[in-house]
Structures are given as C-alpha cells and as structure tokens.
Design an enzyme around this catalytic site. Sequence first.
Site, PDB file in Angstrom:
ATOM      1  N   LYS A  24      45.892  -9.980  57.503  1.00 37.19           N
ATOM      2  CA  LYS A  24      45.874  -8.556  57.817  1.00 37.19           C
ATOM      3  C   LYS A  24      46.386  -8.329  59.237  1.00 37.19           C
ATOM      4  CE  LYS A  24      43.930  -6.571  54.159  1.00 37.19           C
ATOM      5  NZ  LYS A  24      44.534  -5.445  53.426  1.00 37.19           N
ATOM      6  N   LYS A  41      47.227 -14.427  52.781  1.00 39.33           N
ATOM      7  CA  LYS A  41      47.645 -13.147  53.357  1.00 39.33           C
ATOM      8  C   LYS A  41      46.835 -12.862  54.606  1.00 39.33           C
ATOM      9  CE  LYS A  41      46.669  -8.925  51.692  1.00 39.33           C
ATOM     10  NZ  LYS A  41      46.722  -7.760  50.785  1.00 39.33           N
ATOM     11  N   ASP A  52      49.933  -8.047  55.704  1.00 41.53           N
ATOM     12  CA  ASP A  52      49.660  -6.688  55.234  1.00 41.53           C
ATOM     13  C   ASP A  52      49.280  -5.841  56.439  1.00 41.53           C
ATOM     14  OD1 ASP A  52      48.938  -4.382  53.949  1.00 41.53           O
ATOM     15  OD2 ASP A  52      47.196  -5.217  52.915  1.00 41.53           O
ATOM     16  N   GLU A  63      53.792  -6.668  53.294  1.00 41.27           N
ATOM     17  CA  GLU A  63      53.131  -5.649  52.479  1.00 41.27           C
ATOM     18  C   GLU A  63      52.916  -4.384  53.296  1.00 41.27           C
ATOM     19  OE1 GLU A  63      48.959  -4.894  49.996  1.00 41.27           O
ATOM     20  OE2 GLU A  63      49.573  -6.943  50.497  1.00 41.27           O
ATOM     21  N   GLU A 112      46.079 -11.276  43.785  1.00 39.89           N
ATOM     22  CA  GLU A 112      45.189 -11.420  44.935  1.00 39.89           C
ATOM     23  C   GLU A 112      43.750 -11.171  44.466  1.00 39.89           C
ATOM     24  OE1 GLU A 112      44.677  -9.224  49.226  1.00 39.89           O
ATOM     25  OE2 GLU A 112      46.618  -9.081  48.240  1.00 39.89           O
ATOM     26  N   HIS A 131      35.168  -9.076  56.801  1.00 38.82           N
ATOM     27  CA  HIS A 131      36.559  -9.010  56.349  1.00 38.82           C
ATOM     28  C   HIS A 131      37.225  -7.838  57.050  1.00 38.82           C
ATOM     29  CE1 HIS A 131      39.820 -10.057  53.609  1.00 38.82           C
ATOM     30  NE2 HIS A 131      40.027  -8.766  53.428  1.00 38.82           N
ATOM     31  N   ASP A 168      52.274  -0.846  48.560  1.00 33.27           N
ATOM     32  CA  ASP A 168      50.889  -0.727  48.093  1.00 33.27           C
ATOM     33  C   ASP A 168      50.419   0.708  48.243  1.00 33.27           C
ATOM     34  OD1 ASP A 168      48.271  -1.038  47.312  1.00 33.27           O
ATOM     35  OD2 ASP A 168      47.663  -2.216  49.060  1.00 33.27           O
ATOM     36  N   LYS A 187      47.038  -2.243  41.716  1.00 30.05           N
ATOM     37  CA  LYS A 187      45.576  -2.266  41.719  1.00 30.05           C
ATOM     38  C   LYS A 187      45.111  -1.369  40.578  1.00 30.05           C
ATOM     39  CE  LYS A 187      45.172  -2.848  46.730  1.00 30.05           C
ATOM     40  NZ  LYS A 187      44.957  -2.129  48.006  1.00 30.05           N
TER      41      LYS A 187
END
Length: 377
Positions: A169, A167, A202, A228, A331, A22, A253, A277
């Site tokens: 990255k 989403k 993001d 984001e 998410e 990831h 964020d 979060k």
Amino acid sequence: MTNLTIERVTSRILDIPLIRPHGFATTTATAQPILLVEVTTADGVRGWGEGVVPGGPWWGGESAETMKAIVDRYLAPVMVGRRLDELAGIMRDLEKVVANARFAKAAVDVAMHDAWARALGIPVRDLLGGAVRDSVDVTWALGVLPLETALEEIDERMNGVGHRSFKLKMGAGDPAEDTARVAELTRALADKVPGGVSIRIDVNARWDRLTALRHLPTLADAGVQLFEQPTPAHDLATLREITRRTGVPVMADESVCSPADALAVVQAEAADVIAVKTTKLGGLRESLKTVAIAETAGLACHGATSLEGPIGTAASVHFACAVEGISYGSELFGPMLLKETYTQTDLEYADGRVTLPEGPGLGLLPDDDKVAFYTRD
C-alpha cells in the site's frame, strides 16, 4: 417440493480482530467489522452473506453500521415473501428502493445465492455456470509497513503459505519517501529470492497526475509489476496516460464500481486490468456483467478483496473459480488476516493459492458460538 420463499432476513455486526494492523492510504485497521446477513426460507434453509468494506467508509461511503440500517429497514422488506429463484427480479426491485449501497446489496445477493444453492443441494459455483478451475492464485497485501517489517512478513508468507505475489500500500506518506521505500524493498527481494517474486503497489487513488508521473517510472525501474489505481477514480484520462507511458500494467479499482464504470474504462483505454470486488459491485450478478464487459474488450480481471471474512471470501472464490475472465489471479486473503474465524471450517490456503470449497452453498457454515461471541452489542 422445496419451498424457496424467503421467510426472514436478519443481520448482525461482527467485530473480528486482525493479526496485525493493516494500513491503507488514509487509515489503519486493527479489526474488521463484518455485517453478517442471514436469509431463511419457509423450509428452514439458511444462507449467509457478508457486508464488508476495506477499512471503513473512506473507500466507498458505506460502513457496517450504514449497511445494517439499509438491509434491515429497506432491503429486507422487499425480499421477504419472494422466492429465491426470483433472485434477479429481487435485485432489480432493490434498485427501486435504494440507490447505490453496493456493499449492502452484495451482502443480500450472496446470502440469497447461498440459501438457493443449499436448498437445491448444489454449490454456488453451479448457479454461476460451474467451475472452470478448482483454485486461484492469491496475492498477499502487506499494507503500509517499514522495510524490515515488510521483508520479515514476506519471508514468513513465502515459507508458510507459499505466496509469490505481494502488494504494498502507498499514498499515506510523502510520495518520494514512499517511492524510495517500495523501490528499495523491490530491489532487495530481487537480490534475496532466486527467481524473484511479484511486487505490486496500490495507491488507493491518492496521487495527482504530476505525482504519479514523477514517481511511477522509478517504481517501474525498480521492478514493480503492477500499478493499482494511482490516481482519482474519475480521472480516466490520467489513468490512460499512465497506462501508455510507464510500460507497467495498470489496474483500475476505485474507477470500477459498476458494469457501466467498466465500460467507461474500456472506452477510455484507461487500464489493462479490472479489480473485480464482488462487494463493491453489488454482488455476484453485477460482477458477472462487469467481467463480461472487460473480457469482451480484452482486459484481464483480478479477483480483488474488501478484506472479507470467510463467508464473503468463499463467495468470491466461487466466483473466481466459475468465471473464466478472472484471469489475473486474486487477492482473496481476507480470512488469513483475521486473528480468529467465525465459521466451523476454514478455507484452504496452500502453495500461494486458495482452493474452491466443496459442499452445498458456499461450502462454509457459521459457528453459532463464535458468531455470538463476536457480535457487537
């Protein structure tokens, strides 16, 4: 009468492999280290919480290793001998011995909520005011992937779990190439999927002002529906400029790691959505304050993730289903990114949503054999 006194606080680091690498803006994870914190009462009731950061200390300065040291040496001594129904006072006193360390504090906050709810025979959501929904939408994050690989994964997630929101990255590569990749993917999906899907990006705060203003309009034209944190956490002026100039909702964020940060974003009119979060904010209590500030100001809140495992994700699901202000979906896909679980049962994902677990506490129990297997030596 139930004895709510905390008798013991223990922690261990689990290393859980991921189903695939990831990618973040600055690193790529192949496994997720999880600090599993256990709180035990004088009556033998146990509760659990997770200390988890997204991909390592690059995000907020904490890691599983630093969290374990903080919990074992500094937080646990403040907690032992106190009652679970003093949770607010305990969390206040933890601030006197350790500054910041929000991810570590979130682990003990959630463990105490879990133990307290189990001792009372109620779900954690009832400690938060009760449920306003029984499930929440889940966006799937793809990390940094080539176009064809991303299309294959999106097709798999749509057909397998029913995801309709994804989403991507950005921020790890050349901005122009990154932008072209995401724009091409977004347009390809618009042609391929009847009714379309939601694509979000993001950047993990890695672009400067000029880079963001040069490339975000291209992504807006391609159909990207949410930006984001394109720019650094401290630069609220640029975040506000992006919010006003691109016509696409902007989510803060990295800029929001406390209720005070949320107030600063509100005052600067710097974002449309706050990423909540429970980990980065220091637990459920601080998350409640953060959502209250955003909701009062008319901002939406999104149930974001630090790639928590099943226990940490269950805590965030309870929060998202008990707090009306989590109005922009979630998410909370973390457990689906893990190759294995360490709990006796799994969270239920279907039709692009995750269901609020039933039962006392968080509704999940660790599998002792699996916990032992994944515990780091």
